[in-house]
Design an enzyme around this catalytic site. Structure first.
Site, PDB file in Angstrom:
ATOM      1  N   SER A 115       1.226  -1.556  -0.034  1.00 31.56           N
ATOM      2  CA  SER A 115       0.421  -0.061  -0.090  1.00 31.56           C
ATOM      3  C   SER A 115       1.181   1.476  -0.170  1.00 31.56           C
ATOM      4  CB  SER A 115      -0.541   0.197   1.412  1.00 31.56           C
ATOM      5  OG  SER A 115      -1.480   1.018   1.006  1.00 31.56           O
ATOM      6  N   TYR A 170      -1.779   5.610  -4.519  1.00 35.64           N
ATOM      7  CA  TYR A 170      -3.097   6.468  -4.292  1.00 35.64           C
ATOM      8  C   TYR A 170      -2.866   8.344  -4.766  1.00 35.64           C
ATOM      9  CZ  TYR A 170      -6.179   3.649  -1.169  1.00 35.64           C
ATOM     10  OH  TYR A 170      -6.558   3.013  -0.174  1.00 35.64           O
ATOM     11  N   HIS A 173     -12.839  -2.592  -2.496  1.00 31.51           N
ATOM     12  CA  HIS A 173     -12.507  -2.367  -1.545  1.00 31.51           C
ATOM     13  C   HIS A 173     -12.706  -3.081  -0.372  1.00 31.51           C
ATOM     14  CE1 HIS A 173      -9.415   1.731  -1.619  1.00 31.51           C
ATOM     15  NE2 HIS A 173      -9.350   0.713  -0.299  1.00 31.51           N
ATOM     16  N   LYS A 208      -7.163  -0.954  -9.931  1.00 28.74           N
ATOM     17  CA  LYS A 208      -7.780  -1.276  -8.990  1.00 28.74           C
ATOM     18  C   LYS A 208      -9.089  -0.735  -8.570  1.00 28.74           C
ATOM     19  CE  LYS A 208      -7.208  -3.148  -3.870  1.00 28.74           C
ATOM     20  NZ  LYS A 208      -7.623  -2.635  -3.507  1.00 28.74           N
ATOM     21  N   THR A 268      -5.281   2.464  -7.715  1.00 31.01           N
ATOM     22  CA  THR A 268      -6.555   2.262  -7.093  1.00 31.01           C
ATOM     23  C   THR A 268      -7.440   3.545  -7.489  1.00 31.01           C
ATOM     24  OG1 THR A 268      -5.343   1.016  -5.130  1.00 31.01           O
ATOM     25  CG2 THR A 268      -7.534   2.147  -5.128  1.00 31.01           C
TER      26      THR A 268
HETATM   27  C1  LIG Z   1      -7.252  -2.416   6.825  1.00 37.22           C
HETATM   28  C2  LIG Z   1      -7.621  -2.343   5.386  1.00 37.22           C
HETATM   29  C3  LIG Z   1      -6.925  -1.537   4.580  1.00 37.22           C
HETATM   30  C4  LIG Z   1      -7.079  -1.545   3.905  1.00 37.22           C
HETATM   31  N1  LIG Z   1      -5.747  -0.429   2.772  1.00 37.22           N
HETATM   32  C5  LIG Z   1      -5.699  -0.505   1.769  1.00 37.22           C
HETATM   33  C6  LIG Z   1      -5.027   0.336   0.432  1.00 37.22           C
HETATM   34  O1  LIG Z   1      -3.984   1.394   1.649  1.00 37.22           O
HETATM   35  N2  LIG Z   1      -5.214   0.799  -0.291  1.00 37.22           N
HETATM   36  C7  LIG Z   1      -5.870  -0.473  -1.472  1.00 37.22           C
HETATM   37  O2  LIG Z   1      -6.044   0.797  -2.856  1.00 37.22           O
HETATM   38  N3  LIG Z   1      -7.230  -1.025  -0.800  1.00 37.22           N
HETATM   39  C8  LIG Z   1      -6.402  -0.873   0.649  1.00 37.22           C
HETATM   40  N4  LIG Z   1      -7.534  -2.034   0.831  1.00 37.22           N
HETATM   41  C9  LIG Z   1      -9.215  -2.952  -0.087  1.00 37.22           C
HETATM   42  C10 LIG Z   1      -7.532  -4.060  -0.142  1.00 37.22           C
HETATM   43  O3  LIG Z   1      -7.081  -3.592  -0.993  1.00 37.22           O
HETATM   44  C11 LIG Z   1      -9.016  -5.124  -0.826  1.00 37.22           C
HETATM   45  O4  LIG Z   1      -9.963  -4.597  -1.504  1.00 37.22           O
HETATM   46  C12 LIG Z   1      -9.989  -5.664   0.024  1.00 37.22           C
HETATM   47  O5  LIG Z   1      -9.432  -6.140   1.368  1.00 37.22           O
HETATM   48  C13 LIG Z   1     -10.481  -7.073  -0.456  1.00 37.22           C
HETATM   49  O6  LIG Z   1     -11.521  -7.631   0.495  1.00 37.22           O
HETATM   50  P1  LIG Z   1     -11.151  -8.878   2.076  1.00 37.22           P
HETATM   51  O7  LIG Z   1     -10.625  -7.586   2.972  1.00 37.22           O
HETATM   52  O8  LIG Z   1     -12.607  -9.466   1.966  1.00 37.22           O
HETATM   53  O9  LIG Z   1     -10.354  -9.819   1.224  1.00 37.22           O
HETATM   54  C14 LIG Z   1      -8.113  -2.415   2.075  1.00 37.22           C
HETATM   55  C15 LIG Z   1      -8.691  -2.884   3.131  1.00 37.22           C
HETATM   56  C16 LIG Z   1      -8.782  -3.312   4.445  1.00 37.22           C
HETATM   57  C17 LIG Z   1      -9.553  -4.024   5.190  1.00 37.22           C
END
Ligand SMILES: Cc1cc2nc3c(=O)[nH]c(=O)nc-3n(C[C@H](O)[C@H](O)[C@H](O)COP(=O)(O)O)c2cc1C
Length: 355
Positions: free
Chosen positions: A107, A130, A255, A231, A156
């Protein structure tokens, strides 16, 4: 770690171990969390149609993603702030990814510098971007990720602003002192408590560019020679536009239910995106908790799946060993599902396996 039989076991233990503010940040979705639930429900609806009398005595889970061999069609989704779960943070995740032979997508909001993470998993790190309001800072960050050795750039696109995560607003989500967004330059790296808001939402609002649009893609393309993936795509028309613009990959994602509540479940959006994506690689995330979920997403056309929350749960229960256990369980379950569905290899996971 052997006492954990499945990912729900690890999730429960993680939430017992984590401070409530962090647990809520990991667990939460936007607003009513309808999309968060829908992601899981969609898997339950996608009934499997196992094939019988196939020789599955030898099975091969390996595949390629963007031309690179990976031990299994699973990647670690970009998730912010791993040091909230464990002091070793993203380094622990990187070491577990390397040992399992899978890619970690780091990230922008990593709590460990991208250079250190790339050293821990050479060739196996991609960078999630981002796009800042400050385009020079964005350019510098992309250059830094490429110089560090990241093999792809994941932009993203579902977050012009942060989803309204009410748990984080109520709980006053912030970064404790000593934990910073280690890749951020030219903007605040710490996120202290903000009265009446999530510190992340406030930071996002001030730093991330809500004007990002299709016309910026060529500028991003010009910033780097790395493969670019978008994404957060959920529609066929957007997928077609992305493919026409020459992106290398599309990640079907809402997300993890954290952005637009009410958005379609990722699995339900997948076939439409696959149909429209042309030759672009399609990856998937949202709600993958069992090996059979990986098989379903592959059957519906994904080249690979990302897992988000499970890696954080693994980190919380055991750092590197915990993430390794998460990947080991998913590998075991995918292998098991392939055997029982009559699939000796990844190529044999075809559309007809899902009703
Ligand atoms: C705690 C947390 C932080 C996340 N941080 C980011 C991030 O910094 N950038 C991003 O593109 N997606 C972020 N996501 C989304 C994840 O990349 C992903 O799309 C999502 O967690 C997938 O679903 P799942 O948790 O059910 O596997 C985050 C998700 C969570 C749960």
């Amino acid at each position: 770690m052997d006492g954990f039989l499945n990912l729900p076991d690890i999730e429960r233990a993680a939430h017992e171990a984590l401070p409530p503010m962090v647990g809520d940040y990991y667990r939460g979705g936007a607003m009513d969390e309808a999309t968060l639930r829908a992601n899981r429900d969609a898997f339950a609806r996608a009934a499997l149609r196992p094939r019988v009398l196939v020789d599955v005595s030898r099975r091969d889970l390996s595949t390629t993603v963007l031309g690179r061999r990976t031990a299994m069609p699973i990647l670690l989704a970009p998730t912010a702030f791993h040091r909230l779960a464990h002091p070793d943070g993203e380094l622990a995740t990187a070491r577990a990814a390397r040992a399992a032979g899978v890619v970690q997508i780091l990230s922008t909001l990593s709590t460990t510098p991208v250079e250190d993470v790339c050293r821990a998993n050479p060739g196996g790190t991609w960078f999630q971007l981002y796009v800042y309001r400050d385009r020079e800072a964005t350019r510098a960050l992309v250059g830094r990720a490429a110089d560090a050795g990241c093999a792809a750039l994941v932009v993203t696109v579902d977050a012009p602003l942060l989803g309204r995560r009410e748990r984080d607003i109520r709980g006053g989500f912030h970064l404790p002192s000593g934990i910073v967004a280690a890749n951020v330059t030219g903007a605040p790296r710490d996120m202290p408590r903000v009265a009446g808001d999530s510190a992340l939402a406030a930071w996002f609002q001030s730093q991330i560019d809500p004007s990002l649009s299709w016309k910026d893609l060529s500028a991003l393309r010009a910033m780097t020679s790395l493969p670019i993936l978008l994404k957060g795509v959920l529609r066929g028309d957007d997928a077609r536009r992305a493919a026409d613009a020459g992106v290398d990959g599309i990640i079907v994602s809402n997300h993890g239910g954290r952005q637009m509540d009410g958005a379609v479940a990722s699995l339900d959006a997948l076939p439409e995106v696959v149909a429209a994506a042309g030759t672009a690689t399609v990856l998937f995330d949202g709600g993958v908790r069992r090996g059979a979920d990986v098989l379903r997403a592959l059957a519906l056309g994904a080249r690979g799946v990302l897992v988000g929350r499970p890696q954080l749960h693994g980190l919380a229960v055991g750092g590197e060993a915990g993430v390794a256990r998460v990947l080991e369980i998913l590998r075991f379950e995918l292998d098991h599902a392939m055997a029982l569905c009559g699939c000796p290899d990844i190529a044999s996971i075809t559309r007809d396996l899902v009703r």
